[in-house]
Design an enzyme around this catalytic site. Structure first.
Site, PDB file in Angstrom:
ATOM      1  N   PHE A 121      36.708   0.953  23.120  1.00 15.13           N
ATOM      2  CA  PHE A 121      37.808   0.663  21.906  1.00 15.13           C
ATOM      3  C   PHE A 121      38.045  -0.768  22.143  1.00 15.13           C
ATOM      4  O   PHE A 121      39.125  -1.213  22.326  1.00 15.13           O
ATOM      5  CB  PHE A 121      39.134   1.417  22.120  1.00 15.13           C
ATOM      6  N   HIS A 171      38.126  -4.799  21.927  1.00 11.84           N
ATOM      7  CA  HIS A 171      38.786  -5.833  21.330  1.00 11.84           C
ATOM      8  C   HIS A 171      38.375  -7.141  21.710  1.00 11.84           C
ATOM      9  O   HIS A 171      37.522  -7.448  22.584  1.00 11.84           O
ATOM     10  CB  HIS A 171      40.579  -5.580  21.448  1.00 11.84           C
ATOM     11  N   GLU A 172      39.099  -8.116  21.231  1.00 10.25           N
ATOM     12  CA  GLU A 172      38.694  -9.649  21.374  1.00 10.25           C
ATOM     13  C   GLU A 172      38.520  -9.803  23.006  1.00 10.25           C
ATOM     14  O   GLU A 172      37.569 -10.877  23.297  1.00 10.25           O
ATOM     15  CB  GLU A 172      39.751 -10.594  20.799  1.00 10.25           C
ATOM     16  N   HIS A 204      37.451  -8.035  25.283  1.00 10.39           N
ATOM     17  CA  HIS A 204      36.367  -7.456  25.900  1.00 10.39           C
ATOM     18  C   HIS A 204      35.258  -8.439  25.400  1.00 10.39           C
ATOM     19  O   HIS A 204      34.029  -8.633  26.276  1.00 10.39           O
ATOM     20  CB  HIS A 204      36.011  -6.231  25.440  1.00 10.39           C
ATOM     21  N   GLY A 212      39.060  -9.120  32.821  1.00 10.06           N
ATOM     22  CA  GLY A 212      39.973  -9.981  32.189  1.00 10.06           C
ATOM     23  C   GLY A 212      41.348  -9.974  33.253  1.00 10.06           C
ATOM     24  O   GLY A 212      41.574  -8.856  33.857  1.00 10.06           O
ATOM     25  N   MET A 213      41.864 -11.092  33.020  1.00 10.58           N
ATOM     26  CA  MET A 213      42.988 -11.301  33.962  1.00 10.58           C
ATOM     27  C   MET A 213      44.247 -10.707  33.508  1.00 10.58           C
ATOM     28  O   MET A 213      45.326 -10.855  34.023  1.00 10.58           O
ATOM     29  CB  MET A 213      43.448 -12.780  33.999  1.00 10.58           C
ATOM     30  N   LYS A 214      44.253  -9.938  32.244  1.00 10.17           N
ATOM     31  CA  LYS A 214      45.654  -9.183  31.870  1.00 10.17           C
ATOM     32  C   LYS A 214      45.635  -8.259  32.956  1.00 10.17           C
ATOM     33  O   LYS A 214      46.831  -7.866  33.277  1.00 10.17           O
ATOM     34  CB  LYS A 214      45.437  -8.488  30.633  1.00 10.17           C
TER      35      LYS A 214
END
Ligand code: PAF
Length: 283
Positions: free
Chosen positions: A32, A34-35, A37, A147-149
């Site tokens: 799924f 998104h930007e 990734h 990603g750092m999220k």
């Protein structure tokens, strides 16, 4: 873009590519796309000959009451996005191939998991570590992009690579945000219109905390209180946690010093969102 669905074929292809002298960059995902990734892919394509992306919704990292069944999936859309973004090989394994037998080993992540999502999602990082050990052995990348999220995941992968001597370089990539500051996430599709309007306040709340630190606040409890009050005032979300810890060790602090993370998880009706801010402080 090449698509590989079997673990054996993927591993053979990786061995072949390495024999030919190609460097492999890897972005593991649950799809799924998104930007966020696609940003990982962009970094990987710039730094490696071959970029492999995996899409696998890993059952082992979901708790019994979590959203494994409801996790958003759209493989056909993902294939197009991955191809356009520059993925060289898309690895789409089946569950029966990734986990063919009752496992003989259980991975238990012993550090950096008794806080944040590790505390509210028991077993989650054991599942993440298990699938990553498998994927690292199948794909044999030189570099992996995260990603750092999910900063706690980055901290756990950092330990995983060091503890198990994987010859892999971890590249953390800054969180990709919508224009209003909301961190991009596959789960954002589950926000109602009202929740979507409120969700950017999570990052704004974190920024309030960071601002207090920049203005001299050194008491972690006060910083957390500032973030908490802001989120309670501006959203209907249910706060799962707001924590201020050292980074990447994720240890509690008596006073704000060194490299720190302020991280939160907030539950809306159908989506639990996470976000964080990392600061290098003076003392
Ligand atoms: O961050 C994710 O999407 C997952 O935790 C990962 C790293 C792909 C492992 O399943």
């Amino acid at each position: 873009m090449e698509i590989i669905t079997s673990t054996k074929a993927m591993q053979e292809r990786a061995i072949e590519l390495k024999k030919q002298g190609h460097s492999i960059g890897f972005t593991p995902t649950m799809g799924f796309l998104h930007e966020g990734h696609l940003k990982l892919v962009k970094h990987s394509s710039q730094q490696n000959d071959i970029t492999v992306m995996s899409i696998f919704v890993n059952p082992l990292q979901f708790g019994p009451n979590e959203d494994f069944d409801a996790y958003p999936r759209d493989v056909e859309r993902d294939k197009k996005l991955a191809d356009n973004a520059g993925v060289s090989i898309l690895f789409l394994p089946e569950r029966s191939d990734m986990y063919p037998n009752e496992p003989s080993f259980e991975i238990n992540v012993a550090k950096r998991t008794d806080v944040l999502c590790g505390r509210s999602r028991p077993g989650h990082f054991n599942g993440v570590a298990t699938i990553l050990i498998k994927l690292f052995n199948i794909i044999m990348p030189e570099k992996v992009y995260f990603g750092m999220k999910d900063a706690q995941q980055v901290a756990v992968v950092d330990s995983l690579i060091k503890d198990f001597n994987f010859p892999i370089h971890l590249i953390p990539v800054e969180t990709e945000r919508e224009e209003d500051g909301l961190a991009r996430s596959s789960r954002n599709v589950y926000l109602s219109d009202e929740e979507r309007n409120q969700a950017p306040h999570l990052y704004k709340g974190l920024q309030k905390g960071a601002e207090a630190i920049r203005n001299g606040e050194i008491n972690p409890a006060t910083v957390i209180h500032i973030v908490e009050e802001y989120i309670k005032t501006n959203t209907n979300g249910k706060i799962d946690y707001i924590e201020l810890l050292s980074f990447p060790d994720l240890e509690a602090l008596n006073k704000v010093h060194g490299k720190i993370i302020i991280a939160l998880a907030v539950k809306f009706s159908k989506a639990r969102l996470i976000d964080n801010i990392i600061l290098e402080t003076q003392s």
